[in-house]
Design a protein around this motif. Structure first.
Motif, PDB file in Angstrom:
ATOM      1  N   SER A 261       0.815  -1.229   0.000  1.00 27.53           N
ATOM      2  CA  SER A 261       0.000   0.000   0.000  1.00 27.53           C
ATOM      3  C   SER A 261       0.846   1.276   0.000  1.00 27.53           C
ATOM      4  O   SER A 261       0.398   2.316  -0.466  1.00 27.53           O
ATOM      5  N   LYS A 262       2.105   1.150   0.454  1.00 24.97           N
ATOM      6  CA  LYS A 262       2.902   2.384   0.466  1.00 24.97           C
ATOM      7  C   LYS A 262       3.318   2.805  -0.957  1.00 24.97           C
ATOM      8  O   LYS A 262       3.799   3.918  -1.149  1.00 24.97           O
ATOM      9  N   TYR A 263       3.096   1.898  -1.928  1.00 27.01           N
ATOM     10  CA  TYR A 263       3.437   2.260  -3.308  1.00 27.01           C
ATOM     11  C   TYR A 263       2.201   2.486  -4.191  1.00 27.01           C
ATOM     12  O   TYR A 263       2.338   2.805  -5.363  1.00 27.01           O
ATOM     13  N   THR A 264       1.025   2.309  -3.605  1.00 23.18           N
ATOM     14  CA  THR A 264      -0.195   2.428  -4.402  1.00 23.18           C
ATOM     15  C   THR A 264      -0.322   3.813  -5.047  1.00 23.18           C
ATOM     16  O   THR A 264      -0.757   3.935  -6.188  1.00 23.18           O
ATOM     17  N   HIS A 265       0.103   4.839  -4.286  1.00 25.14           N
ATOM     18  CA  HIS A 265      -0.020   6.198  -4.834  1.00 25.14           C
ATOM     19  C   HIS A 265       0.826   6.372  -6.090  1.00 25.14           C
ATOM     20  O   HIS A 265       0.508   7.170  -6.964  1.00 25.14           O
ATOM     21  N   LEU A 266       1.915   5.556  -6.215  1.00 21.01           N
ATOM     22  CA  LEU A 266       2.749   5.660  -7.426  1.00 21.01           C
ATOM     23  C   LEU A 266       1.963   5.167  -8.642  1.00 21.01           C
ATOM     24  O   LEU A 266       2.056   5.728  -9.729  1.00 21.01           O
ATOM     25  N   PHE A 267       1.207   4.098  -8.407  1.00 23.96           N
ATOM     26  CA  PHE A 267       0.405   3.580  -9.517  1.00 23.96           C
ATOM     27  C   PHE A 267      -0.691   4.586  -9.887  1.00 23.96           C
ATOM     28  O   PHE A 267      -0.993   4.796 -11.059  1.00 23.96           O
ATOM     29  N   PHE A 268      -1.242   5.215  -8.853  1.00 27.79           N
ATOM     30  CA  PHE A 268      -2.249   6.254  -9.124  1.00 27.79           C
ATOM     31  C   PHE A 268      -1.627   7.358  -9.985  1.00 27.79           C
ATOM     32  O   PHE A 268      -2.225   7.822 -10.955  1.00 27.79           O
ATOM     33  N   ARG A 269      -0.420   7.743  -9.628  1.00 26.86           N
ATOM     34  CA  ARG A 269       0.251   8.815 -10.385  1.00 26.86           C
ATOM     35  C   ARG A 269       0.398   8.410 -11.861  1.00 26.86           C
ATOM     36  O   ARG A 269       0.144   9.206 -12.768  1.00 26.86           O
ATOM     37  N   PHE A 270       0.756   7.135 -12.076  1.00 28.49           N
ATOM     38  CA  PHE A 270       0.907   6.648 -13.451  1.00 28.49           C
ATOM     39  C   PHE A 270      -0.432   6.697 -14.207  1.00 28.49           C
ATOM     40  O   PHE A 270      -0.506   7.208 -15.331  1.00 28.49           O
ATOM     41  N   VAL A 271      -1.483   6.185 -13.548  1.00 24.00           N
ATOM     42  CA  VAL A 271      -2.805   6.165 -14.208  1.00 24.00           C
ATOM     43  C   VAL A 271      -3.253   7.599 -14.500  1.00 24.00           C
ATOM     44  O   VAL A 271      -3.814   7.891 -15.560  1.00 24.00           O
TER      45      VAL A 271
END
Ligand code: ADP
Ligand code: MG
Length: 264
Positions: free
Chosen positions: A175-185
């Protein structure tokens, strides 16, 4: 003089014309071509050569795990989708409109096959594609972040018309990297097209990403402009096994698995 012409063609990066020049002149004499016909032949050699090179470069960059095409896909086995629907995707208007394609369903229903076949066809039409397994993508995304090279990596990715993320749903994202995926999307939103295959329904993405609200924000952007295909039915991988087992009528485990459509 011909040697000089060849060198000059190379200087202006017309390498194919340069290699074709001898043959072109011979051909021109034999067929008594006019100047303009000769010029057309020369241009044709250059354009064909460049297209061929672009195609093989785009194939290499796409990193497809294997080649699958629509002709190999048995629409009688997978009936949640018709050939007509798939042929509509292959007009690629959705890429030009920056839309996404989500293929959802249980293992073996043909999600990856259709994703690869669509990607391959897109490459043939001149689009740039990059294929990742979701795990590979997440790993790469984290490495780039830790190396502080994310910005460059993302801007390179944005050069592709389609990014394929295959098999979202198997290994949960920390979960600490989920925001990175959000940034990509978010970067892709209304700018680039994504093809995502997943064995998880959107309602299960919160658990997968370990953060319900970020998962919702990801889905909000993905689903806003997308075609979602829910692929049902049995696993193609197990079809022969299923036939045998059905004959024997004695394998409860496999029958339970094949009838487990809770995912879709
Ligand atoms: P999924 O990604 O849904 O788990 P795959 O696309 O990887 O499934 O399919 C598993 C295997 O079965 C692949 O070799 C694929 O080419 C083949 N396959 C799946 N569905 C079909 C189909 N309808 N027609 C032909 N081959 C299929
Ligand atoms: Mg798959």
């Amino acid at each position: 003089m011909i040697t000089q012409a060849k060198e000059d063609l190379k200087k202006i990066k017309c390498y194919h014309m340069s290699s074709y020049l001898d043959e072109g002149i011979r051909n021109g004499k034999e067929k008594e071509l006019s100047n303009i016909e000769f010029l057309r032949k020369m241009l044709d050699a250059e354009i064909t050569g460049r297209n061929k090179n672009n195609l093989s470069r785009n194939m290499r960059l796409a990193n497809l795990p294997c080649e699958k095409n629509i002709e190999q896909f048995d629409f009688k086995f997978q009936t949640s989708i018709t050939k007509k629907q798939v042929n509509e995707w292959l007009s690629f208007e959705w890429i030009d409109n920056r839309q996404n394609l989500l293929l959802l369903g249980a293992p073996g229903v043909g999600k990856t096959h259709l994703a690869i076949a669509t990607a391959l066809e897109a490459i043939y039409r001149g689009y740039k594609v990059r294929f990742f397994s979701m795990n590979e993508f997440i790993e790469e995304m984290i490495i780039q972040e830790l190396n502080r090279t994310s910005k460059k990596w993302l801007s390179n990715l944005m050069k592709y018309d389609i990014i394929v993320l295959d098999e979202l749903g198997y290994l949960p994202v920390d979960s600490k990297y989920t925001h990175l995926f959000f940034r990509f999307v978010n970067e892709c939103y209304e700018y680039r097209s994504l093809i995502i295959t997943s064995n998880k329904m959107p309602s299960q993405w919160g658990v997968y990403f370990g953060d319900e609200s970020v998962a919702m924000a990801i889905l909000d952007r993905l689903l806003h402009r997308s075609t979602v295909v829910k692929m049902k039915g049995d696993s193609y991988r197990l079809r022969d096994k299923a036939e045998n087992l059905n004959k024997q009528k004695n394998d409860n485990i496999c029958n339970t698995f094949l009838s487990d459509q809770s995912l879709i």
